[in-house]
Design a protein around this motif. Structure first.
Motif, short mmCIF file in Angstrom:
data_model
loop_
_atom_site.label_atom_id
_atom_site.label_comp_id
_atom_site.label_asym_id
_atom_site.label_seq_id
_atom_site.Cartn_x
_atom_site.Cartn_y
_atom_site.Cartn_z
N ASN A 44 0.81 -1.22 0.00
CA ASN A 44 0.00 0.00 0.00
C ASN A 44 0.85 1.27 0.00
N ILE A 45 2.06 1.20 -0.57
CA ILE A 45 2.97 2.34 -0.63
C ILE A 45 3.21 2.71 -2.10
N PHE A 46 2.99 3.99 -2.42
CA PHE A 46 3.07 4.44 -3.80
C PHE A 46 3.90 5.72 -3.90
N PHE A 47 4.53 5.90 -5.06
CA PHE A 47 5.12 7.19 -5.38
C PHE A 47 4.13 7.93 -6.26
N ALA A 48 3.98 9.24 -6.04
CA ALA A 48 2.97 10.01 -6.76
C ALA A 48 3.56 11.24 -7.43
N ARG A 49 3.00 11.56 -8.60
CA ARG A 49 3.28 12.81 -9.29
C ARG A 49 1.95 13.49 -9.61
N LYS A 50 1.93 14.79 -9.56
CA LYS A 50 0.71 15.50 -9.94
C LYS A 50 0.41 15.26 -11.42
N ALA A 51 -0.86 15.05 -11.69
CA ALA A 51 -1.31 14.82 -13.07
C ALA A 51 -2.08 16.04 -13.56
N ILE A 52 -2.25 16.13 -14.86
CA ILE A 52 -2.95 17.26 -15.44
C ILE A 52 -4.45 17.04 -15.47
N SER A 53 -4.86 15.80 -15.78
CA SER A 53 -6.29 15.52 -15.90
C SER A 53 -6.71 14.45 -14.91
#
Length: 206
Positions: free
Chosen positions: A194-203
């Motif tokens: 349940n561990i994720f790396f995240a980046r902001k998305a546009i849509s």
């Protein structure tokens, strides 16, 4: 729960544990290095350099571990480039960046009390570091790495809006370099369970 493959192998987790010990290793190096500075001297021969290394075996080990951990960080940085799943919308979020300080205060700072003046004390430190490392890896604490905090990473726990298949359910841990907020749209990469790396998305995925 999301069925995407886990990207953090046990070997990378070991490397991230070594990375989390940067502060300890640097302080040991500074406290234990024993070398005479000479600005007018000639370059030391190989025999002289080896003599210096043997005399400063503990600082030398610290430097070696630091170099190895840098290599593992490069691997980690390469892994997290693939955050493409989504985008998903964050419905709830809680900042957990203080977990960096908890790990530092609980596991790293107390180790500075070791004097390391005798071989027995050095062995005791190595055993302690090994036991902490086993706990660190088995409990997936690699995300609470204080060195990652210094490098600009943030931790939060989030829930996603359940808008379709493939969306992680329940509360998950996100590691991100950007500020994630409620309502944000993010692309994610599953690192472990349940561990994720995240980046902001546009849509936002509908």
């Amino acid at each position: 729960m999301d069925a995407s493959p886990i990207r953090m192998s046990r070997l990378i987790k070991i490397g991230m544990y070594l990375l989390s010990l940067w502060l300890l290793l640097v302080l040991i190096f500074v406290n234990k290095i024993d070398i005479d500075l000479c600005f007018d001297c000639k370059f030391a021969s190989l025999a002289e350099l080896w003599s210096i290394v043997k005399k400063n075996y503990l600082p030398s080990i610290c430097v070696l571990v630091l170099v190895i951990s840098i290599g593992f960080y490069a691997v980690f940085a390469r892994v997290i480039q693939g955050a493409k799943d989504g985008p998903f919308k964050v419905s709830e979020i809680e900042d957990k960046s203080a977990d960096h300080l908890v790990f530092l205060a609980t596991y790293v700072i107390p180790l500075l009390s070791f004097n390391l003046d005798t071989t027995r004390q050095v062995i005791s430190l190595l055993i302690t570091l090994t036991l902490i490392g086993v706990i660190y890896i088995r409990t997936n604490l690699f995300y609470a790495n204080p060195t990652l905090s210094l490098l600009g990473f943030k931790i939060c726990t989030v829930k996603f809006e359940q808008l379709g298949p493939g969306i992680p359910s329940g509360t998950v841990v996100l590691i991100a370099r950007e500020d994630i907020y409620e309502g944000a749209s993010v692309n994610i990469l599953r690192l472990d369970k349940n561990i994720f790396f995240a980046r902001k998305a546009i849509s936002i995925k509908l």
